[in-house]
Motif scaffolding. Structure first.
Motif, short mmCIF file in Angstrom:
data_model
loop_
_atom_site.label_atom_id
_atom_site.label_comp_id
_atom_site.label_asym_id
_atom_site.label_seq_id
_atom_site.Cartn_x
_atom_site.Cartn_y
_atom_site.Cartn_z
N LEU A 28 -22.46 13.29 -36.99
CA LEU A 28 -23.00 13.48 -35.46
C LEU A 28 -22.01 12.46 -34.62
CD1 LEU A 28 -24.40 14.71 -33.14
CD2 LEU A 28 -26.20 13.47 -33.52
N LEU A 29 -22.31 11.35 -35.08
CA LEU A 29 -21.68 10.28 -34.22
C LEU A 29 -20.27 10.10 -34.40
CD1 LEU A 29 -23.58 7.02 -35.37
CD2 LEU A 29 -23.71 8.31 -33.49
N LYS A 30 -19.69 10.81 -35.57
CA LYS A 30 -18.22 10.72 -35.63
C LYS A 30 -17.46 12.15 -35.10
CE LYS A 30 -14.46 10.47 -39.31
NZ LYS A 30 -14.17 10.30 -40.96
N HIS A 31 -18.25 13.27 -34.99
CA HIS A 31 -17.65 14.39 -34.84
C HIS A 31 -18.19 15.33 -33.52
CE1 HIS A 31 -15.34 14.15 -38.48
NE2 HIS A 31 -16.32 14.07 -39.12
N TYR A 32 -19.03 14.67 -32.85
CA TYR A 32 -19.75 15.49 -31.71
C TYR A 32 -18.96 16.06 -30.81
CZ TYR A 32 -19.15 11.66 -28.77
OH TYR A 32 -18.58 10.24 -27.87
N ARG A 33 -17.60 15.17 -30.67
CA ARG A 33 -16.70 15.89 -29.57
C ARG A 33 -16.24 17.42 -30.31
NH1 ARG A 33 -13.06 11.20 -27.91
NH2 ARG A 33 -11.85 12.98 -26.73
N LEU A 37 -19.90 18.82 -27.94
CA LEU A 37 -20.93 18.21 -27.17
C LEU A 37 -20.11 16.98 -26.37
CD1 LEU A 37 -23.07 17.31 -30.24
CD2 LEU A 37 -23.94 18.86 -28.25
N THR A 38 -20.89 16.53 -25.20
CA THR A 38 -20.49 15.53 -24.63
C THR A 38 -21.14 14.22 -24.99
OG1 THR A 38 -22.33 15.60 -22.91
CG2 THR A 38 -20.67 16.82 -22.53
N GLY A 39 -20.68 12.85 -24.43
CA GLY A 39 -21.34 11.87 -25.11
C GLY A 39 -22.77 11.79 -24.61
N SER A 40 -23.17 12.14 -23.39
CA SER A 40 -24.61 11.84 -23.17
C SER A 40 -25.65 12.99 -24.10
CB SER A 40 -24.74 12.28 -21.49
OG SER A 40 -24.36 13.76 -21.09
N GLU A 41 -24.75 14.37 -24.42
CA GLU A 41 -25.61 15.10 -25.05
C GLU A 41 -25.93 14.67 -26.44
OE1 GLU A 41 -23.86 19.11 -22.57
OE2 GLU A 41 -23.03 18.53 -24.56
N ALA A 42 -24.93 13.89 -27.10
CA ALA A 42 -25.10 13.50 -28.31
C ALA A 42 -25.85 12.47 -28.40
CB ALA A 42 -23.67 12.94 -28.89
N MET A 43 -25.92 11.63 -27.27
CA MET A 43 -26.84 10.37 -27.29
C MET A 43 -28.26 10.84 -27.03
SD MET A 43 -26.70 7.17 -27.44
CE MET A 43 -28.13 5.98 -27.62
N LEU A 44 -28.63 12.16 -26.40
CA LEU A 44 -29.75 12.62 -26.08
C LEU A 44 -30.37 13.10 -27.53
CD1 LEU A 44 -32.07 13.37 -24.27
CD2 LEU A 44 -30.79 15.65 -23.59
N LEU A 111 -28.78 21.70 -35.00
CA LEU A 111 -27.79 20.65 -35.18
C LEU A 111 -27.15 20.68 -36.63
CD1 LEU A 111 -26.47 18.29 -34.07
CD2 LEU A 111 -28.54 17.06 -34.54
N TYR A 112 -28.04 20.51 -37.51
CA TYR A 112 -27.76 20.28 -38.79
C TYR A 112 -26.96 21.54 -39.44
CZ TYR A 112 -31.51 16.94 -38.66
OH TYR A 112 -32.17 15.70 -38.41
N GLY A 113 -27.16 22.82 -39.05
CA GLY A 113 -26.22 23.79 -39.46
C GLY A 113 -25.02 23.72 -39.04
N LYS A 114 -24.72 23.11 -37.76
CA LYS A 114 -23.41 23.15 -37.12
C LYS A 114 -22.74 22.05 -37.76
CE LYS A 114 -24.70 25.28 -32.87
NZ LYS A 114 -23.77 26.43 -32.94
N LEU A 115 -23.40 20.95 -37.90
CA LEU A 115 -22.63 19.74 -38.77
C LEU A 115 -22.21 20.25 -40.19
CD1 LEU A 115 -24.85 16.63 -37.65
CD2 LEU A 115 -22.60 17.17 -36.96
N GLY A 116 -23.33 20.87 -40.89
CA GLY A 116 -22.77 21.23 -42.20
C GLY A 116 -21.55 22.27 -42.29
N ALA A 117 -21.66 23.22 -41.16
CA ALA A 117 -20.41 24.13 -41.18
C ALA A 117 -19.22 23.39 -40.89
CB ALA A 117 -20.70 25.26 -40.04
N TYR A 118 -19.14 22.36 -40.07
CA TYR A 118 -18.13 21.71 -39.47
C TYR A 118 -17.50 20.93 -40.87
CZ TYR A 118 -14.76 18.37 -37.24
OH TYR A 118 -13.70 17.79 -37.03
N LEU A 119 -18.39 20.23 -41.56
CA LEU A 119 -17.99 19.35 -42.68
C LEU A 119 -17.45 20.11 -43.85
CD1 LEU A 119 -20.84 16.92 -42.75
CD2 LEU A 119 -18.59 16.33 -41.87
N ALA A 120 -17.94 21.38 -43.87
CA ALA A 120 -17.38 22.50 -45.01
C ALA A 120 -16.12 22.71 -44.76
CB ALA A 120 -18.43 23.67 -45.10
#
Length: 248
Positions: A28-33, A37-44, A111-120
């Protein structure tokens, strides 16, 4: 360093650790953009995860979120709605049978699903075969289009929406990734100012034509059009034509 200061420093570290630690997905920290996601959305999202893990608060109030973010309730509420609309968050409702209390909690499975799909997809890109075309429309998986440009919306596991494509088009025109502040500006044009997306793209085209490809100039174009009751791309084309021919 004397013993007293070392003890004070050690006590400070101990106190900090006793106050709890939140586990945040590094992806999430590395790939939120790349997920749009914007920086404030990721921080939220990070604050929501921390509330659950450290404070055992599954559904923090706007006041609690204001206290940790320093932002207005309206801004936080808007971002929460956007995160839910984009599928990063959802709200589960349940009842505590022992106390008979109805309660709500944030669900992070999106969120976890989107991160998993992106990393895959990243793993697929790194494989010897490279990208494989798995999408119905012929786009390579993970949002990488045939022209090699990356689509953050498709990587996020969502259908490419017009509001998502704006970010990709702007990044392509600017020749670089957008900053969180620039992403927030685009979101503001759409969500707050209610500019039609084809009007925003036409303003971008005008900035390219003028050789002034920066957000301040694009914002001035949109503001001028708004003041002159230009509401559609057709209105803007007519207005621009009158301006260039000196007939306005």
């Amino acid at each position: 360093m004397d013993g007293k200061r070392w003890t004070t420093w050690g006590e400070g570290v101990s106190f900090g650790l006793e106050n709890g630690m939140a586990v945040i997905p590094y992806a999430l920290l590395k790939h939120y953009r790349k997920l749009g996601l914007t920086g404030s959305e990721a921080m939220l999202l990070i604050h929501l995860l921390a509330f659950r893990q450290v404070e055992a608060v599954d559904f923090p109030s706007l006041e609690e979120l204001q206290a940790v973010t320093g932002r207005s309730a309206a801004a936080i509420s808007g971002e929460l709605q956007k995160l839910m609309k984009d599928g990063f968050l959802s709200i589960d409702e349940d009842i505590d049978d022992l106390r008979g209390i109805h309660y709500e909690r944030y669900n992070f499975s999106g969120l976890y699903g989107k991160l998993g799909a992106y990393l895959a997809d990243l793993e697929s890109e790194a494989s010897p075969g490279g990208l494989r075309d798995r999408s119905p429309a012929g786009n390579p998986a993970g949002g990488a289009r045939s022209d090699g440009y990356y689509s953050a919306a498709a990587a996020a596991g969502a259908e490419p929406e017009e509001s998502r494509s704006l970010f990709g088009i702007f990044e392509k025109e600017f020749g670089r990734p957008l900053s969180p502040m620039e992403c927030e500006t685009i979101s503001g044009w759409v969500d707050q100012d209610r500019y039609p997306e084809d009007l925003i793209l036409l303003a971008l085209k005008e900035s390219v034509f003028a050789g002034k490809v920066h957000f301040r100039y694009i914002d001035r174009i949109l503001l001028e059009w708004s003041r002159n009751r230009v509401k559609t791309a057709e209105d803007a084309k007519a207005y621009t034509q009158r301006f260039r021919t000196g007939g306005r």
